[in-house]
Write a protein that holds these residues in place. Structure first.
Motif, PDB file in Angstrom:
ATOM      1  N   GLU A 194       0.835  -1.214   0.000  1.00 50.43           N
ATOM      2  CA  GLU A 194       0.000   0.000   0.000  1.00 50.43           C
ATOM      3  C   GLU A 194       0.863   1.255   0.000  1.00 50.43           C
ATOM      4  O   GLU A 194       0.548   2.244  -0.684  1.00 50.43           O
ATOM      5  N   GLU A 197       2.233   1.785  -3.420  1.00 48.10           N
ATOM      6  CA  GLU A 197       1.187   2.274  -4.320  1.00 48.10           C
ATOM      7  C   GLU A 197       0.945   3.770  -4.103  1.00 48.10           C
ATOM      8  O   GLU A 197       0.777   4.532  -5.072  1.00 48.10           O
ATOM      9  N   ARG A 198       0.935   4.203  -2.799  1.00 50.63           N
ATOM     10  CA  ARG A 198       0.757   5.631  -2.514  1.00 50.63           C
ATOM     11  C   ARG A 198       1.923   6.452  -3.060  1.00 50.63           C
ATOM     12  O   ARG A 198       1.746   7.526  -3.643  1.00 50.63           O
ATOM     13  N   LEU A 200       3.943   5.623  -5.501  1.00 54.57           N
ATOM     14  CA  LEU A 200       3.901   5.632  -6.960  1.00 54.57           C
ATOM     15  C   LEU A 200       2.855   6.615  -7.478  1.00 54.57           C
ATOM     16  O   LEU A 200       3.091   7.336  -8.453  1.00 54.57           O
ATOM     17  N   LYS A 201       1.700   6.652  -6.791  1.00 57.07           N
ATOM     18  CA  LYS A 201       0.645   7.570  -7.203  1.00 57.07           C
ATOM     19  C   LYS A 201       1.113   9.024  -7.059  1.00 57.07           C
ATOM     20  O   LYS A 201       0.896   9.863  -7.963  1.00 57.07           O
ATOM     21  N   GLU A 204       3.556   9.821  -9.832  1.00 57.66           N
ATOM     22  CA  GLU A 204       2.883  10.028 -11.110  1.00 57.66           C
ATOM     23  C   GLU A 204       2.200  11.389 -11.143  1.00 57.66           C
ATOM     24  O   GLU A 204       2.213  12.083 -12.162  1.00 57.66           O
ATOM     25  N   GLU A 205       1.588  11.766 -10.017  1.00 55.22           N
ATOM     26  CA  GLU A 205       0.930  13.082  -9.946  1.00 55.22           C
ATOM     27  C   GLU A 205       1.954  14.204 -10.088  1.00 55.22           C
ATOM     28  O   GLU A 205       1.698  15.216 -10.751  1.00 55.22           O
ATOM     29  N   TYR A 316      11.510   5.216 -11.270  1.00 59.54           N
ATOM     30  CA  TYR A 316      10.769   5.287 -10.022  1.00 59.54           C
ATOM     31  C   TYR A 316      11.731   5.137  -8.869  1.00 59.54           C
ATOM     32  O   TYR A 316      12.530   4.209  -8.833  1.00 59.54           O
TER      33      TYR A 316
END
Length: 486
Positions: A194, A197-198, A200-201, A204-205, A316
């Protein structure tokens, strides 16, 4: 002399090993002597006619079946019975009577040819009894070995059944352990997953925001370049100076085409230009970029340029490996180790179950042949038989192996199918069928391939001795008269 008297006399004489002269027509077996009664009319054995007895063995064929001439060569379809006291009785064609060649070991077929024949029945009987005695001994020993094989097979079968049951239980426990470890692993990895994922998000933003700012900067730059008179508006005529925006590729951006790109307006200010920019940004060429673009320079062959890294393609960012991750790796190692154990147990269990599924005979006497191979070397080839698997042939002095067939089925006669093995679907012959092999099993103290041949093209025959086919001898008390056909 009655038939019973004749029979008793013959048996007694044979037991003593002495030749016997049968009272009756020459060439007649004891089983038919009752049909040949002297001084009484003789009826052909096929019932075709009746003749005076003095025409029996008169060297003239009266009966269609040749039964009136059992002791002469008169009838082409007649047969002569050799008593062969002390040995085995036999029939020979009538044409061999008095032909100068001794066919009956008791010499009775050459009674009038002048041939010098010697009665060899006693010696032949002795040799045959020796062979039969030896075969009986081999059969006895082979049968005892067979009993041992059956006991071993039963014991092995029980042990394998227990082993399969144990492995199935062990597999069940391992499956449960693997499932627990999988759950623990997934639970331990969930927070990290999790967090990644946060992260990575957010990354991306951030990249999207950077791209948006870059696009806005390019748009502002384009607006200033297009606003030639610096009045704060981009007009249709100013837009027409950029022929690369031509939609129909005729080399000219018409007024109508320019108005279409500008949404029908004659001119737009900076805020309105934001809606025009998406229509032209992919084709728009900056005037500043064109003016400042340097002339192409050839790169020396040995010069290696550093690759340009675009901010948009930045990798990343990886997090630092923590001690908790090390612990997770150890758990994962345990998980994979147990997975391997499950896989190994499954394979072993399947192999044993496959072995237990074979037809190893009524009492599992052929079990010991499984997973074994037996070879026979001839002048040219090495033949290899692996029961319940395959048969192969390999050149003795080097070369590739040829598959002569893989295990098919038992293919013996109805009364005992376990006397023949069939191996099929071997390597194909040149312009012919696939090779196949029939293995003929015979009783023996040893397990060995004794011979091989190719009776028909691409069809092989192999002789194989094994105690597994030995039967209990019915009678081991052999005497000379046991081998005389009366």
């Amino acid at each position: 002399m009655t038939c019973v008297h004749l029979l008793l006399t013959l048996v007694f004489a044979v037991s003593l090993g002495t030749p016997v002269e049968i009272q009756g027509p020459r060439g007649v077996p004891l089983t038919s002597i009752q049909f040949y009664v002297e001084n009484k009319p003789f009826t052909c054995l096929d019932g075709s006619r009746t003749i005076p007895f003095d025409r029996v063995n008169d060297d003239y064929c009266d009966c269609k079946d040749g039964s009136d001439e059992p002791g002469t060569a008169a009838c082409p379809n007649g047969s002569f019975h050799c008593t062969n006291a002390g040995y085995r009785t036999m029939f020979i064609p009538s044409s061999r009577i008095n032909d100068g060649i001794c066919d009956c070991c008791d010499t009775t077929d050459e009674y009038n040819s002048g041939a010098k024949c010697e009665n060899t029945c006693k010696e032949l009987g002795r040799k045959e009894r020796e062979v039969l005695q030896k075969m009986t001994e081999i059969t006895k020993e082979g049968f005892l070995l067979k009993q041992h094989l059956i006991e071993e097979a039963k014991k092995g079968h029980q042990e394998k059944q227990i082993k399969v049951t144990d492995m199935q239980e062990n597999k069940k426990q391992l499956d449960e352990k693997v499932e627990v470890l999988r759950t623990v692993k997934e639970t331990a990895e969930q927070p990290e997953k999790e967090a990644k994922e946060r992260h990575l998000k957010a990354w991306e933003e951030q990249k999207a925001a950077i791209r948006l700012e870059k696009d806005k900067a390019k748009m502002a730059e384009a607006f200033l370049e297009l606003d030639d008179n610096a009045d704060g508006f981009v007009s249709v005529s100013e837009l027409q100076s950029h022929a690369e925006l031509d939609a129909d590729a005729d080399g000219t951006l018409t007024e109508t085409e320019a108005q279409g790109l500008m949404g029908g307006a004659e001119q737009v200010d900076m805020s309105t230009f934001e809606s025009v920019w998406p229509n032209i940004k992919d084709k728009y060429h900056s005037e500043v970029s064109r003016e400042e673009e340097p002339a192409p320079v050839e790169t020396p062959p040995d010069e290696v340029k550093e690759p340009v890294v675009d901010n948009d393609s930045e990798p990343y960012p990886e997090d630092d490996i923590s001690e908790e991750e090390d612990e997770d790796d150890e758990d994962e190692d345990d998980y994979h180790e147990d997975d391997d154990k499950v896989y190994h147990t499954e394979n072993l269990s399947k192999n044993i179950e496959k072995e237990l599924s074979f037809d190893f005979g009524p009492d599992a006497e052929f079990t010991y042949l499984y997973s074994q191979c037996y070879e026979l070397t001839t002048g040219e080839y090495i033949y290899r038989l692996c029961p319940f698997n395959r048969v192969s042939q390999k050149p003795k002095y080097g070369g590739s192996e040829t598959n002569l067939g893989t295990w098919g089925s038992w293919s013996g006669p109805e009364n005992n199918k376990y006397l023949l093995m069939k191996y099929e679907h071997g390597t194909g012959c040149w312009q012919g069928p696939n090779r196949s092999t029939t293995v003929k099993l015979t009783c023996g103290k040893e397990t060995v391939v004794t011979s091989t041949s190719e009776p028909s093209r691409c069809e092989y025959l192999m002789e194989f001795t094994t105690p597994a086919v030995c039967q209990e001898p019915a009678n081991t008390d052999l005497s000379p008269h046991d081998h005389v056909e009366l």
